[in-house]
Design an enzyme around this catalytic site. Structure first.
Site, PDB file in Angstrom:
ATOM      1  N   TYR A 193       0.854  -1.179   0.000  1.00 41.08           N
ATOM      2  CA  TYR A 193       0.000   0.000   0.000  1.00 41.08           C
ATOM      3  C   TYR A 193       0.891   1.229   0.000  1.00 41.08           C
ATOM      4  CZ  TYR A 193      -3.992  -3.050   1.025  1.00 41.08           C
ATOM      5  OH  TYR A 193      -4.962  -4.025   0.965  1.00 41.08           O
ATOM      6  N   HIS A 206      -0.573 -12.143   0.287  1.00 35.54           N
ATOM      7  CA  HIS A 206      -1.471 -11.244  -0.425  1.00 35.54           C
ATOM      8  C   HIS A 206      -2.165 -11.867  -1.633  1.00 35.54           C
ATOM      9  CE1 HIS A 206      -2.017  -6.617  -0.862  1.00 35.54           C
ATOM     10  NE2 HIS A 206      -3.106  -7.243  -1.212  1.00 35.54           N
ATOM     11  N   SER A 265     -12.717  -4.633  -1.094  1.00 33.79           N
ATOM     12  CA  SER A 265     -13.604  -3.879  -1.985  1.00 33.79           C
ATOM     13  C   SER A 265     -15.061  -4.089  -1.579  1.00 33.79           C
ATOM     14  CB  SER A 265     -13.396  -4.293  -3.444  1.00 33.79           C
ATOM     15  OG  SER A 265     -14.052  -3.414  -4.325  1.00 33.79           O
ATOM     16  N   PRO A 266     -15.377  -3.920  -0.282  1.00 34.19           N
ATOM     17  CA  PRO A 266     -16.737  -4.210   0.192  1.00 34.19           C
ATOM     18  C   PRO A 266     -17.818  -3.349  -0.446  1.00 34.19           C
ATOM     19  CG  PRO A 266     -15.510  -2.979   1.850  1.00 34.19           C
ATOM     20  CD  PRO A 266     -14.519  -3.398   0.793  1.00 34.19           C
ATOM     21  N   LEU A 267     -17.446  -2.163  -0.906  1.00 31.04           N
ATOM     22  CA  LEU A 267     -18.436  -1.276  -1.531  1.00 31.04           C
ATOM     23  C   LEU A 267     -18.365  -1.303  -3.049  1.00 31.04           C
ATOM     24  CD1 LEU A 267     -18.138   1.732   0.941  1.00 31.04           C
ATOM     25  CD2 LEU A 267     -19.906  -0.033   0.878  1.00 31.04           C
ATOM     26  N   GLY A 268     -17.550  -2.214  -3.587  1.00 28.11           N
ATOM     27  CA  GLY A 268     -17.525  -2.405  -5.033  1.00 28.11           C
ATOM     28  C   GLY A 268     -16.532  -1.559  -5.795  1.00 28.11           C
ATOM     29  N   GLY A 269     -15.648  -0.848  -5.097  1.00 30.53           N
ATOM     30  CA  GLY A 269     -14.670  -0.018  -5.790  1.00 30.53           C
ATOM     31  C   GLY A 269     -15.176   1.388  -6.039  1.00 30.53           C
TER      32      GLY A 269
END
Length: 287
Positions: free
Chosen positions: A55, A130, A210-214
């Site tokens: 990151y 990863h 990516s829980p909200l889809g990006g």
């Protein structure tokens, strides 16, 4: 903040974590703002912080996010003993790209660097491989992680972007407590490939990345009628609705939404209290 067990361990983590990736990528906020976001998450009871050695902006910036988190924790005036930092290794950032590197020599080196970047005074709470590199066997790639556990440099091991078969192979090498794969209402492979079911059956924590889809999906959530109407009905944001949907899929799911603003993490933790009926869950799934 509600708590959940980290896999089969005796560690408790918050039911929602903080994803710190955008705090270190290109276009990242000023350091003072990034640290303020981490501190606000801790104030709200978030005890799981998600990071990775990759990151950063590029290879010359490696471990930036881990250094940032270490600084934020050092400067925090509250109790950091309950905090669990989950980092990852196995991706490289040449010219800002993302490439896999499962070379055991590289992983051995980057584990040591992550340990030092995070302060070097206590074991890495959770280290995750990863993404499996087809150039190296899972057994060879996880050998350095097993060595690091035995040396007291890592406390727990997890994997990311793994299939069920790969998870099983990893568990033959070292104890695994978590799996971090992409999952959201529009990317449901963990359901079809059996990973989510396996994690629940084996008491492995599942972190949906990516829980909200990006970013593209996030900007259009308000335009999705089912999600927008539920958000209005329950007087919460569309993001809370999606996070609540994820948590409703399995008790092993712990979302790690990212935040670069105080308002974002403040909003995310509200999802803990959102309850969705089976009918509402289905409405989201087909939206």
């Amino acid at each position: 903040m509600k708590r959940k067990k980290l896999g089969n361990s005796n560690f408790n983590i918050s039911a929602i974590g903080l994803g710190c990736m955008p705090l270190s990528l290109s276009g990242r906020p000023p350091e003072s703002q990034a640290i303020a976001v981490i501190h606000r998450a801790l104030d709200l009871g978030v005890t799981l912080i998600d990071t990775a050695d990759s990151y950063c902006e590029d290879q010359s910036d490696k471990h930036h996010n881990e250094h940032l988190i270490a600084k934020a924790l050092q400067e925090y005036t509250g109790d950091i003993r309950p905090v669990t930092v989950a980092t990852k290794g196995g991706l490289m950032r040449p010219q800002g790209a993302w490439t896999r590197n499962g070379n055991p020599h590289h992983l051995r080196k980057t584990i040591r660097e992550s340990f030092e970047a995070l302060g070097g005074n206590h074991p890495i709470d959770l280290w995750q491989y990863h993404s499996p590199d087809p150039a190296y066997t899972i057994e060879a790639a996880l050998a350095p992680a097993k060595e690091a556990v035995e040396a007291g440099m890592i406390r727990f091991i997890g994997v990311s972007n793994f299939s069920v078969e790969q998870i099983k192979r990893a568990r033959d090498v070292v104890e695994i407590v978590s799996v971090q794969n992409q999952y959201n209402p529009w990317h449901r492979q963990p359901e079809s490939d059996g990973v989510l079911e396996y994690c629940e059956a084996e008491n492995l924590t599942f972190f949906p990345w990516s829980p909200l889809g990006g970013s593209r999906r996030v900007t259009s959530l308000q335009d999705m009628p089912a999600i927008a109407s539920l958000a209005a009905e329950k007087n919460v944001s569309v993001y809370c609705i999606v996070l609540a949907w994820l948590m409703a899929q399995s008790p092993c799911v712990v979302p790690i939404p990212a935040a670069t603003k105080l308002s974002s993490i403040e909003d995310s933790v509200k999802a803990i209290e959102v309850k969705l009926t089976d009918e509402e869950l289905q409405q989201i799934a087909v939206s």
